[in-house]
Motif scaffolding. Sequence first.
Motif, mmCIF file in Angstrom:
data_model
loop_
_atom_site.group_PDB
_atom_site.id
_atom_site.type_symbol
_atom_site.label_atom_id
_atom_site.label_comp_id
_atom_site.label_asym_id
_atom_site.label_seq_id
_atom_site.Cartn_x
_atom_site.Cartn_y
_atom_site.Cartn_z
ATOM 1 N N TRP A 167 -0.790 11.952 -2.840
ATOM 2 C CA TRP A 167 -1.213 10.679 -3.427
ATOM 3 C C TRP A 167 -2.722 10.483 -3.380
ATOM 4 O O TRP A 167 -3.330 10.083 -4.362
ATOM 5 N N TRP A 168 -3.324 10.760 -2.229
ATOM 6 C CA TRP A 168 -4.657 10.257 -1.947
ATOM 7 C C TRP A 168 -5.763 11.304 -2.050
ATOM 8 O O TRP A 168 -5.543 12.478 -1.752
ATOM 9 N N GLU A 169 -6.927 10.830 -2.437
ATOM 10 C CA GLU A 169 -8.143 11.644 -2.437
ATOM 11 C C GLU A 169 -9.246 10.859 -1.732
ATOM 12 O O GLU A 169 -9.407 9.647 -1.958
ATOM 13 N N LEU B 69 0.826 -1.201 0.000
ATOM 14 C CA LEU B 69 0.000 0.000 0.000
ATOM 15 C C LEU B 69 0.864 1.256 0.000
ATOM 16 O O LEU B 69 0.673 2.166 -0.822
ATOM 17 N N PHE B 70 1.810 1.319 0.911
ATOM 18 C CA PHE B 70 2.641 2.510 1.023
ATOM 19 C C PHE B 70 3.863 2.463 0.123
ATOM 20 O O PHE B 70 4.592 3.449 0.001
ATOM 21 N N GLY C 92 -7.906 9.583 7.045
ATOM 22 C CA GLY C 92 -6.937 10.536 6.509
ATOM 23 C C GLY C 92 -5.509 10.320 6.963
ATOM 24 O O GLY C 92 -4.573 10.843 6.342
ATOM 25 N N VAL C 93 -5.312 9.531 8.024
ATOM 26 C CA VAL C 93 -3.953 9.264 8.492
ATOM 27 C C VAL C 93 -3.142 8.516 7.444
ATOM 28 O O VAL C 93 -1.917 8.397 7.561
ATOM 29 N N ILE C 94 -3.798 8.053 6.398
ATOM 30 C CA ILE C 94 -3.082 7.384 5.307
ATOM 31 C C ILE C 94 -2.007 8.296 4.716
ATOM 32 O O ILE C 94 -0.976 7.822 4.235
#
Length: 526
Positions: free
Chosen positions: A324-326, A293-294, A305-307
Amino acid sequence: MKKKLGSSAFAGALLLTVIAAGCSAPNEPAAMKDATPDSPSAATNAAKDATKTIKLEMVENGWFNTPTDAGNPWQQWIKDTFNIELTMNAMPMADMETKLLVRFASTEQPDLIFSWDRNLIKKLHKQGVLLDDWTPYLSKLPNVTKTWNDQMKAFATVEDKLIALPKLADAFTWTLMLRKDWLDALQLSVPTTDAELLEVLRKFTHEDPDQNGKDDTWGISSAGSGSDVGEINVLESMYGQSGFHVGADGKMQHSIVNGTHLKFLKFMRTVVEEKLIDPDWYTQGWEQRKPKLFGGKVGTVHYPGVIVQESEKANGATGSAVDWWEAIQIPKGAEHGGKRPPAPIAGGMLAVSAQAAKDPEKMERILNFIDSTVYPTEGYWSIRWGVGVNGQKVIDLDDGAKFISLKDDPYRKDMMGLYDWGTWVATSQDRVLEGQSDSPGAADKKQLELDGKAMAMASYTNYHELLNLDPQITSDLKKLTQEFDIKFILGKETDYEAFKQKWLKAGGQQLMDEAARQLKDIGMLN
């Protein structure tokens, strides 16, 4: 603990009428000459010696469950503030029931018990080892009760008795996270339907979204740990609400019976057949999945959101993973689909042993301690975050959010078990971001953004946490469903109707009838 973010309200989540601070006087029995030793009137009338140290032991579910040393500043703060010598035994959920049953069978019983497992508290209460009913004590807990809503009180009530104190839940910041940079690279829009999501997963898998010239990405992932489908079950929400719930027609429903679950299984079968999912999705655990994943190999995941923080940390904290993320709403696949699963009602339950409740002086001190450290009291900031305990400072951010730097934390950086001193009050509704820098950086701000978006998304009403259903039947049905789900997804089973009938006969219909009765009793079903 890494970055925690919350909000005092969930946009779109069900939070009912807040109970007024300090329940009315009728909840507390009048002082009587023959008051029983464990009654609040006896505690009120008992002579108190504030200089006397009270010894308490708490058994709780912790985050780290590791011991601390004699220099524990939290333990000293509690003694200095409340004249309480608190012994903490933090343990994982898997160990707690067995250890508590042994303790309650002895004369050395714990005083306070905090668990994330409501069923465990219910089981202990049924055995008579916990305080029978907190209701008469609520007027002594104004700070606690003013954080409650009707659902929280119902959550902790069994047969008209309040068996424990429900803790304020964390802010509901979980939703689908998509690789925004992959969407941009492939010139794709955010998917809003199940068909659009499927197409995004195909392109994330087959069209080299990271542009490294290798076939090494997957559209989505999960962490089933070899027992169930894992958190990817959130995709059932594309078609409607999962589990027991009240349908749009006002009648009792379950997703296995009304077809919602079948639609999800068919979607998953397509995803697996087309190899759009990380091949280890079913066998790997949560932590085992993180390297992929990371490491930038997965395009969609269910996460808060801690991703952002975890992605950054895994990539050298250089800023390369900040964008990276939405956060996206669950796509819609049916008329009543397209919402997030229900927000949790409570973040655990705090109980007191029946033995401790029989000591009026001990009970009085317990009540004061609990009410003085619940969010958002001054004591909460001390016991949860170390303000006035280990020198922590809180920095106010925009929109009520706060930042706490662990850069110079002299204790918790090297002794993670200290985080467990506050688990029973912790809630991300305090809107705290926790970081290693002096002030919030780009990753912190991005997490705030993603969590804010998630909290604004619509969620289904939480019914299942209000139900008190037969635990054995519930367990049997869960096992039956888990076994069928993986076989259907892998194409080894095709007769869903036969499974549904088996589910109903194995206790599903019985639980649906019981759920309908219980929800009707509390006014949530006509």
